[in-house]
Design a protein around this motif. Structure first.
Motif, PDB file in Angstrom:
ATOM      1  N   ALA A   1     -72.528 -59.939  66.908  1.00 46.82           N
ATOM      2  CA  ALA A   1     -71.389 -61.187  66.815  1.00 46.82           C
ATOM      3  C   ALA A   1     -70.423 -60.731  65.512  1.00 46.82           C
ATOM      4  O   ALA A   1     -69.231 -60.990  65.633  1.00 46.82           O
ATOM      5  CB  ALA A   1     -72.252 -62.247  66.287  1.00 46.82           C
ATOM      6  N   SER A   2     -70.724 -59.967  64.493  1.00 48.17           N
ATOM      7  CA  SER A   2     -69.942 -59.811  63.353  1.00 48.17           C
ATOM      8  C   SER A   2     -68.752 -58.710  63.953  1.00 48.17           C
ATOM      9  O   SER A   2     -67.708 -58.950  63.726  1.00 48.17           O
ATOM     10  CB  SER A   2     -70.822 -59.032  62.284  1.00 48.17           C
ATOM     11  OG  SER A   2     -71.664 -59.987  61.745  1.00 48.17           O
TER      12      SER A   2
ATOM     13  N   GLN B   1     -67.943 -58.324  67.171  1.00 52.04           N
ATOM     14  CA  GLN B   1     -66.944 -58.875  67.932  1.00 52.04           C
ATOM     15  C   GLN B   1     -66.087 -60.020  67.407  1.00 52.04           C
ATOM     16  O   GLN B   1     -64.833 -60.139  67.790  1.00 52.04           O
ATOM     17  CB  GLN B   1     -68.016 -59.920  68.885  1.00 52.04           C
ATOM     18  CG  GLN B   1     -68.735 -59.226  69.895  1.00 52.04           C
ATOM     19  CD  GLN B   1     -69.652 -60.093  70.797  1.00 52.04           C
ATOM     20  OE1 GLN B   1     -69.772 -61.347  70.576  1.00 52.04           O
ATOM     21  NE2 GLN B   1     -70.465 -59.579  71.638  1.00 52.04           N
ATOM     22  N   HIS B   2     -66.603 -60.650  66.208  1.00 51.74           N
ATOM     23  CA  HIS B   2     -65.715 -61.417  65.539  1.00 51.74           C
ATOM     24  C   HIS B   2     -64.743 -60.541  64.682  1.00 51.74           C
ATOM     25  O   HIS B   2     -63.356 -60.712  64.757  1.00 51.74           O
ATOM     26  CB  HIS B   2     -66.276 -62.141  64.298  1.00 51.74           C
ATOM     27  CG  HIS B   2     -65.814 -62.817  63.485  1.00 51.74           C
ATOM     28  ND1 HIS B   2     -65.112 -63.911  63.825  1.00 51.74           N
ATOM     29  CD2 HIS B   2     -65.444 -62.943  62.273  1.00 51.74           C
ATOM     30  CE1 HIS B   2     -64.409 -64.722  62.828  1.00 51.74           C
ATOM     31  NE2 HIS B   2     -64.622 -64.196  61.877  1.00 51.74           N
TER      32      HIS B   2
ATOM     33  N   GLY C   1     -62.271 -59.523  67.159  1.00 58.52           N
ATOM     34  CA  GLY C   1     -61.425 -60.727  67.604  1.00 58.52           C
ATOM     35  C   GLY C   1     -60.397 -60.759  66.248  1.00 58.52           C
ATOM     36  O   GLY C   1     -59.056 -61.089  66.857  1.00 58.52           O
ATOM     37  N   LEU C   2     -60.605 -60.575  65.076  1.00 60.25           N
ATOM     38  CA  LEU C   2     -59.703 -60.800  64.077  1.00 60.25           C
ATOM     39  C   LEU C   2     -58.466 -59.551  64.208  1.00 60.25           C
ATOM     40  O   LEU C   2     -57.695 -59.823  64.033  1.00 60.25           O
ATOM     41  CB  LEU C   2     -60.412 -60.756  62.639  1.00 60.25           C
ATOM     42  CG  LEU C   2     -61.208 -61.794  62.317  1.00 60.25           C
ATOM     43  CD1 LEU C   2     -61.965 -61.535  61.163  1.00 60.25           C
ATOM     44  CD2 LEU C   2     -60.358 -63.262  62.247  1.00 60.25           C
TER      45      LEU C   2
ATOM     46  N   GLN D   1     -56.105 -60.650  66.917  1.00 63.10           N
ATOM     47  CA  GLN D   1     -55.401 -61.735  66.081  1.00 63.10           C
ATOM     48  C   GLN D   1     -54.279 -61.038  65.311  1.00 63.10           C
ATOM     49  O   GLN D   1     -53.017 -61.284  65.452  1.00 63.10           O
ATOM     50  CB  GLN D   1     -56.205 -62.742  65.745  1.00 63.10           C
ATOM     51  CG  GLN D   1     -57.139 -63.628  66.498  1.00 63.10           C
ATOM     52  CD  GLN D   1     -57.740 -64.680  65.712  1.00 63.10           C
ATOM     53  OE1 GLN D   1     -57.354 -64.880  64.759  1.00 63.10           O
ATOM     54  NE2 GLN D   1     -59.097 -64.792  66.277  1.00 63.10           N
TER      55      GLN D   1
END
Length: 299
Positions: free
Chosen positions: A250-251, A253-254, A257-258, A261
């Protein structure tokens, strides 16, 4: 007696290959493996399988010891007020594991317990595990319905005999059955497990550890409580590791994602910089044109 002790040592080494939440049965998995090798049933039925922790331990133990047994897991795989309501994915996981490892002797019956009873002959089942809805009325109905299906000397397991809240009533039926049947044993750890043997077994199939007051009973209670605690700790460790992997993924993936962005923002900035540069160049061009076309100044 040597076989008895050897079986206990083997149970200590039993490592289940399938463990999924909920883990309320995990403390009894070493006993499940030991019981299969002690009894060597020809026909086993489980009522209420959920994610398959108990059922697949029975199957695994039989397979590892080369026991010729037919196993059936009966469940609607929809859940109930005690197990909770769950989706199709639980059945699919159980079905896939069964197909991968035990399809040669194990079958899943996706139906109600009452409907499934019609598919078994009277006096045929050697080991019955009842772990469905845990109200007194429900578990009594299950036992009464399946009692004619049991072979002489069959063993019946009742989970959650040590739970006395949330409408659980297995403990109440268990107290009644202990008065009716002479051979029984109970564990209090991991929500409790009752082991009951109906009459009719041959003398050659005697199980002294099921006799009330037998010295083996306290030995088994202490031994499997200790093994069960170790198994629960192992299960918790496996879950903690899985949770850690999930958190790490999850980290990642986060973070991904960052990064996406940030890249998107950088692209926006580059586009705006290019637009500003274009405007500046256009302004410069127009200023130069204005200077070239402007009338000369008069004195």
């Amino acid at each position: 007696m040597n076989d008895f002790k050897d079986g206990l040592l083997q149970a200590a080494n039993f490592t289940p290959i399938s463990l999924r939440a909920p883990n309320s049965w995990s403390g009894h998995l070493p006993f499940a493996a030991w019981l299969i090798k002690q009894q060597r049933p020809a026909l086993l039925v489980e009522l209420g399988t959920h994610t398959g922790n108990s059922y697949f331990s029975f199957c695994q133990a039989a397979q590892e010891d080369g026991i010729a047994v037919k196993c059936y897991a009966v469940d609607t795989w929809q859940g109930d007020e005690h197990a909770g309501i769950y989706g199709q994915e639980v059945f699919e996981q159980v079905h896939m594991h069964n197909q991968d490892f035990y399809s040669g002797f194990s079958r899943l019956l996706r139906m109600t317990f009452d409907d499934a009873a019609n598919y078994f002959a009277d006096g045929s089942i050697d080991l019955l595990h009842i772990d469905g809805l845990h109200t007194y009325e429900a578990v009594k109905h299950d036992f009464d319905t399946w009692l004619p299906k049991l072979a002489p000397g069959a063993i019946v397991l009742f989970h959650d005999i040590n739970v006395r809240e949330r409408g659980f009533g297995v403990w109440q039926l268990w107290e009644e059955l202990k008065e009716r049947y002479a051979e029984h044993h109970e564990f209090v750890h991991s929500h409790g497990l009752g082991v009951l043997r109906i009459g009719g077994a041959s003398e050659a199939a005697a199980m002294p550890w099921l006799q009330a007051g037998a010295p083996e009973q306290q030995l088994l209670r202490n031994y499997f409580s200790a093994l069960g605690t170790r198994q629960v700790e192992r299960t918790d460790l496996i879950k903690a590791r899985a949770d850690l992997v999930d958190m790490k993924n999850a980290s990642l993936q986060h973070a991904q994602g960052l990064m996406e962005q940030i890249q998107a923002l950088q692209n926006v900035v580059l586009q705006r910089d290019a637009h500003v540069q274009h405007l500046e160049e256009e302004i410069t061009r127009r200023e130069q044109e204005a200077l070239l076309t402007a009338p000369p100044k008069t004195a």
